[in-house]
Design a protein around this motif. Structure first.
Motif, PDB file in Angstrom:
ATOM      1  N   LEU A 110     121.034 -25.390 101.912  1.00 18.94           N
ATOM      2  CA  LEU A 110     121.668 -26.545 101.268  1.00 18.94           C
ATOM      3  C   LEU A 110     122.797 -26.104 100.343  1.00 18.94           C
ATOM      4  O   LEU A 110     123.864 -26.733 100.308  1.00 18.94           O
ATOM      5  N   ASP A 111     122.576 -25.014  99.595  1.00 18.21           N
ATOM      6  CA  ASP A 111     123.616 -24.487  98.712  1.00 18.21           C
ATOM      7  C   ASP A 111     124.855 -24.098  99.518  1.00 18.21           C
ATOM      8  O   ASP A 111     125.993 -24.420  99.131  1.00 18.21           O
ATOM      9  N   THR A 112     124.649 -23.431 100.649  1.00 18.70           N
ATOM     10  CA  THR A 112     125.754 -23.008 101.504  1.00 18.70           C
ATOM     11  C   THR A 112     126.503 -24.225 102.054  1.00 18.70           C
ATOM     12  O   THR A 112     127.741 -24.271 102.026  1.00 18.70           O
ATOM     13  N   ALA A 113     125.759 -25.208 102.534  1.00 15.76           N
ATOM     14  CA  ALA A 113     126.388 -26.421 103.077  1.00 15.76           C
ATOM     15  C   ALA A 113     127.170 -27.150 101.985  1.00 15.76           C
ATOM     16  O   ALA A 113     128.294 -27.622 102.218  1.00 15.76           O
ATOM     17  N   GLU A 114     126.606 -27.217 100.780  1.00 15.01           N
ATOM     18  CA  GLU A 114     127.288 -27.884  99.663  1.00 15.01           C
ATOM     19  C   GLU A 114     128.579 -27.152  99.303  1.00 15.01           C
ATOM     20  O   GLU A 114     129.620 -27.781  99.107  1.00 15.01           O
ATOM     21  N   GLU A 115     128.518 -25.827  99.233  1.00 19.42           N
ATOM     22  CA  GLU A 115     129.719 -25.042  98.915  1.00 19.42           C
ATOM     23  C   GLU A 115     130.811 -25.264  99.951  1.00 19.42           C
ATOM     24  O   GLU A 115     131.989 -25.399  99.610  1.00 19.42           O
ATOM     25  N   ARG A 116     130.435 -25.297 101.222  1.00 17.43           N
ATOM     26  CA  ARG A 116     131.423 -25.520 102.287  1.00 17.43           C
ATOM     27  C   ARG A 116     132.046 -26.912 102.182  1.00 17.43           C
ATOM     28  O   ARG A 116     133.251 -27.075 102.376  1.00 17.43           O
ATOM     29  N   CYS A 117     131.211 -27.900 101.883  1.00 13.58           N
ATOM     30  CA  CYS A 117     131.732 -29.268 101.738  1.00 13.58           C
ATOM     31  C   CYS A 117     132.691 -29.355 100.557  1.00 13.58           C
ATOM     32  O   CYS A 117     133.771 -29.955 100.664  1.00 13.58           O
ATOM     33  N   LEU A 118     132.320 -28.754  99.433  1.00 11.41           N
ATOM     34  CA  LEU A 118     133.186 -28.777  98.250  1.00 11.41           C
ATOM     35  C   LEU A 118     134.495 -28.037  98.519  1.00 11.41           C
ATOM     36  O   LEU A 118     135.572 -28.491  98.104  1.00 11.41           O
ATOM     37  N   ALA A 119     134.397 -26.909  99.229  1.00  8.76           N
ATOM     38  CA  ALA A 119     135.612 -26.161  99.567  1.00  8.76           C
ATOM     39  C   ALA A 119     136.510 -26.979 100.493  1.00  8.76           C
ATOM     40  O   ALA A 119     137.737 -27.019 100.302  1.00  8.76           O
TER      41      ALA A 119
END
Length: 126
Positions: A110-119
């Motif tokens: 989830l952290d990885t997916a969130e970081e990608r979305c924010l980026a």
């Protein structure tokens, strides 16, 4: 004369519904005496119901609770019941440890997916 309980007494004592108690009867885990339509529960029924509820709280299935209750044998010091209970506790601990690992892995994903979305959002607004 030992104390007896009506279904409503038992339900009130353990904070469960009469329907739940009837369900455990249907599963063969409780067998109250009958006086006409009235169910008469003995102190052993109270103990069995407490064991069922405790087993459910720690994640045991009804079948596992029934197995442990059926192993009760005071003449043997309950060794078989207690050893089976210890084995089930160890098994449950392993299941919970695996669930914790699974949750930690899911949080990383989830952290990885969130970081990608924010980026991705940052790139589209720049």
């Amino acid at each position: 004369m030992p104390t007896t309980y009506s279904i409503s007494d038992l339900a009130r004592e353990l904070d469960v519904t009469p329907r739940a108690i009837r369900f455990y009867e249907e599963q063969g885990m409780l067998a109250p005496e009958r006086r006409g339509q009235e169910r008469i529960y003995q102190p052993k029924d109270l103990v069995i119901l407490k064991l069922i509820l405790r087993g459910k709280r720690i994640g045991f299935s009804l079948a596992e609770c029934k197995e442990l209750i059926d192993l009760y044998d005071p003449s043997s010091g309950n060794h078989k019941q207690l050893n089976t209970f210890l084995a089930k506790i160890a098994e449950r601990r392993l299941q919970l440890q695996q669930q914790l690992l699974d949750i930690e892995q899911m949080q990383l994903e989830l952290d990885t997916a969130e970081e990608r979305c924010l980026a991705a959002l940052a790139e589209t607004t720049a």
